[in-house]
Design an enzyme around this catalytic site. Sequence first.
Site, PDB file in Angstrom:
ATOM      1  N   GLY A   1       0.612  -1.015  -0.297  1.00 40.17           N
ATOM      2  CA  GLY A   1       0.029   0.104  -0.262  1.00 40.17           C
ATOM      3  C   GLY A   1       0.665   1.242  -0.282  1.00 40.17           C
TER       4      GLY A   1
ATOM      5  NE  ARG B   1      -4.256  -2.092   1.596  1.00 40.68           N
ATOM      6  CZ  ARG B   1      -2.446  -2.211   2.461  1.00 40.68           C
ATOM      7  NH1 ARG B   1      -1.942  -2.535   1.508  1.00 40.68           N
ATOM      8  NH2 ARG B   1      -2.548  -1.115   3.226  1.00 40.68           N
TER       9      ARG B   1
ATOM     10  CB  SER C   1      -3.829   7.914   6.112  1.00 41.18           C
ATOM     11  OG  SER C   1      -2.918   7.190   5.168  1.00 41.18           O
TER      12      SER C   1
ATOM     13  CD  GLN D   1      -0.035   3.132   2.669  1.00 35.78           C
ATOM     14  OE1 GLN D   1      -0.989   3.075   2.520  1.00 35.78           O
ATOM     15  NE2 GLN D   1       0.423   2.182   3.879  1.00 35.78           N
TER      16      GLN D   1
ATOM     17  CG  ASP E   1       1.776  -0.816  10.210  1.00 34.55           C
ATOM     18  OD1 ASP E   1       0.402  -0.862   9.614  1.00 34.55           O
ATOM     19  OD2 ASP E   1       2.728  -0.594   9.844  1.00 34.55           O
TER      20      ASP E   1
ATOM     21  CE  LYS F   1      -3.003   0.546   8.019  1.00 34.64           C
ATOM     22  NZ  LYS F   1      -2.507   1.367   7.751  1.00 34.64           N
TER      23      LYS F   1
ATOM     24  NE  ARG G   1      -2.314  -5.963   8.705  1.00 41.11           N
ATOM     25  CZ  ARG G   1      -1.582  -5.250   8.843  1.00 41.11           C
ATOM     26  NH1 ARG G   1      -1.105  -4.036   9.211  1.00 41.11           N
ATOM     27  NH2 ARG G   1      -0.334  -5.887   7.599  1.00 41.11           N
TER      28      ARG G   1
ATOM     29  NE  ARG H   1       3.166  -4.658   9.885  1.00 43.15           N
ATOM     30  CZ  ARG H   1       4.292  -4.487   9.986  1.00 43.15           C
ATOM     31  NH1 ARG H   1       5.375  -5.013   9.985  1.00 43.15           N
ATOM     32  NH2 ARG H   1       4.926  -3.513   8.771  1.00 43.15           N
TER      33      ARG H   1
HETATM   34  O1  LIG Z   1       3.360   5.329   5.536  1.00 45.70           O
HETATM   35  C1  LIG Z   1       3.724   4.591   6.138  1.00 45.70           C
HETATM   36  O2  LIG Z   1       4.535   3.804   5.744  1.00 45.70           O
HETATM   37  C2  LIG Z   1       3.315   3.767   6.031  1.00 45.70           C
HETATM   38  C3  LIG Z   1       1.565   4.373   6.686  1.00 45.70           C
HETATM   39  C4  LIG Z   1       0.675   3.179   7.617  1.00 45.70           C
HETATM   40  O3  LIG Z   1      -0.517   3.563   6.338  1.00 45.70           O
HETATM   41  P1  LIG Z   1      -1.278   4.334   6.421  1.00 45.70           P
HETATM   42  O4  LIG Z   1      -0.722   5.877   6.186  1.00 45.70           O
HETATM   43  O5  LIG Z   1      -2.450   3.589   5.544  1.00 45.70           O
HETATM   44  O6  LIG Z   1      -1.736   4.621   7.771  1.00 45.70           O
HETATM   45  C5  LIG Z   1       1.207   2.009   7.916  1.00 45.70           C
HETATM   46  O7  LIG Z   1       0.448   0.740   8.142  1.00 45.70           O
HETATM   47  C6  LIG Z   1       1.778   1.333   6.098  1.00 45.70           C
HETATM   48  O8  LIG Z   1       2.485   0.164   7.142  1.00 45.70           O
HETATM   49  C7  LIG Z   1       3.174   2.732   6.959  1.00 45.70           C
HETATM   50  C1  LIG Z   2      -0.146  -1.575   6.792  1.00 49.68           C
HETATM   51  C2  LIG Z   2       1.227  -2.424   6.086  1.00 49.68           C
HETATM   52  O1  LIG Z   2       1.729  -1.767   4.451  1.00 49.68           O
HETATM   53  P1  LIG Z   2       1.035  -1.189   3.349  1.00 49.68           P
HETATM   54  O2  LIG Z   2       0.144  -0.376   3.699  1.00 49.68           O
HETATM   55  O3  LIG Z   2       2.609  -0.436   2.850  1.00 49.68           O
HETATM   56  O4  LIG Z   2       0.874  -2.505   1.956  1.00 49.68           O
HETATM   57  C3  LIG Z   2       2.047  -3.240   6.595  1.00 49.68           C
HETATM   58  O5  LIG Z   2       3.072  -3.239   6.216  1.00 49.68           O
HETATM   59  O6  LIG Z   2       1.197  -3.983   8.090  1.00 49.68           O
END
Ligand SMILES: O=C(O)C1=C[C@@H](OP(=O)(O)O)[C@@H](O)[C@H](O)C1
Ligand SMILES: C=C(OP(=O)(O)O)C(=O)O
EC number: 2.5.1.19
Length: 444
Positions: free
Chosen positions: A93, A121, A166, A168, A318, A345, A349, A393
């Site tokens: 993701g 997703r 988030s 991300q 996570d 996720k 989860r 995980r």
């Molecule tokens: O920015 C990142 O590197 C991450 C942000 C998180 O996701 P979300 O932004 O969807 O919460 C986390 O769950 C993921 O493993 C890594």
């Molecule tokens: C949510 C995770 O990663 P990603 O969103 O990058 O797939 C994770 O590593 O637990």
Amino acid sequence: MRASAAQGSLQGRLTVPGDKSVSHRALMFGALAVGTTEITGLLEGEDVLRTSAAMRALGAEVERLAEGHWRVAGRGVGGLVEPADVLDMGNSGTAARLICGLLAGHPLFAVLTGDASLRKRPMRRVTDPLSASGARFSGRAGGRLPLAVEGAADPMPLDYRVPVPSAQVKSAVLLAGLCARGTTRVEEREATRDHTENMLRHFGATVRVAAEGHGRIIELDGQPELRAAPVVVPADPSSAAFPLVAALLVPGSEVTVQGVGLNPLRTGLFTTLREMGAHLSVSNERVEGGEPVGDLTARFSELRAVDVPPERAPSMIDEYPVLAVAAAFARGTSRFRGLAELRVKESDRLAATLALLAANGVPATVEGDDLIIARDGRPAAGGGLVETHMDHRIAMSALVMGLASTAPVTVDDTGFIDTSFPGFTAMMNGIAGQPAITPAEELA
Ligand SMILES: O=C(O)C1=C[C@@H](OP(=O)(O)O)[C@@H](O)[C@H](O)C1
Ligand SMILES: C=C(OP(=O)(O)O)C(=O)O
């Protein structure tokens, strides 16, 4: 793969692989910078290898010099080239969403896809805000992958309030902002991991961050010249969680994980475990490559139940599956609050963790977005077969449970562990001093 109760305790000092979030970003910033970025400690897990392949496809020179030691010759902000083929982000993701941000500001056409987990997703959470910059996205129903992207030639700077916690989404908007003229502004109600902001500064961009309540307002000045800068990747606290929780649960254990990243926006699990009565100490605290790191030692502990507040979720998002395993061995009723984000996720989860617990004789329920686990302090029964749903995980959490439960725990698929923690099984067997985790086919 099956994990049986460790005969004896877990002992040792170990180093877990590099931080996944920092590794993705190091490759992306390396690709956007002028000059050659040297990265040490890079996680060579499947997710990060997808990002390295994507950066190559977008024109950067990416070279592996030795284990964890990589070099990226970048193209400068705005200098990425159109990829000749589809970019396959596998299970990641982070790679898919951050790369949407990168592509949004470059006038090129690209198609992103991923594996069956990633294709389920939600991507609208990034494509909706990024569309306001002038980029165009068209994906499957609900905005899912495969996704076609047409980046903007002259992207508009965004001013966006992220509706869900988030990192991300925040990072995708900031990465798009690199190519825009003017200031990009992102507001988050709850602070999430800030590796993008830290790395932007490290590569020479101007970023202003103001705290507001539990959240932050971040401003980035557009079109900076990013200059190559060395990146030292700390060990991943999200990976360290597995041997540390295992040591807390197996009587007589003492395990130290060295050089773990201790960015305060990542350490919610360690705070929570201490509230449960865990013997968890930090030594040798230092700053490496701009991030705080330290050696974490966990000793077997009799744990008590905990009530985890929703505002802590972003700093341990996570880690809930493995925390649920810890709570399965604690005395009393634990409640983890505000876990809606766990539903989007690699798997759902919340459902997968509940099923992991149920399969191993641990009573648990979901009420709204909360997970409740009621226990008496005795070891979990174990004996279950856990479905991983393509989620690394869930697989690792189930195997940790099996090291401490009365009967062995079996996992249907361990292939996805390599997305974030290559070498997990060998490392766990190393601290067990025996092959406590064995491939199911060898058990007969
Ligand atoms: O920015 C990142 O590197 C991450 C942000 C998180 O996701 P979300 O932004 O969807 O919460 C986390 O769950 C993921 O493993 C890594
Ligand atoms: C949510 C995770 O990663 P990603 O969103 O990058 O797939 C994770 O590593 O637990």
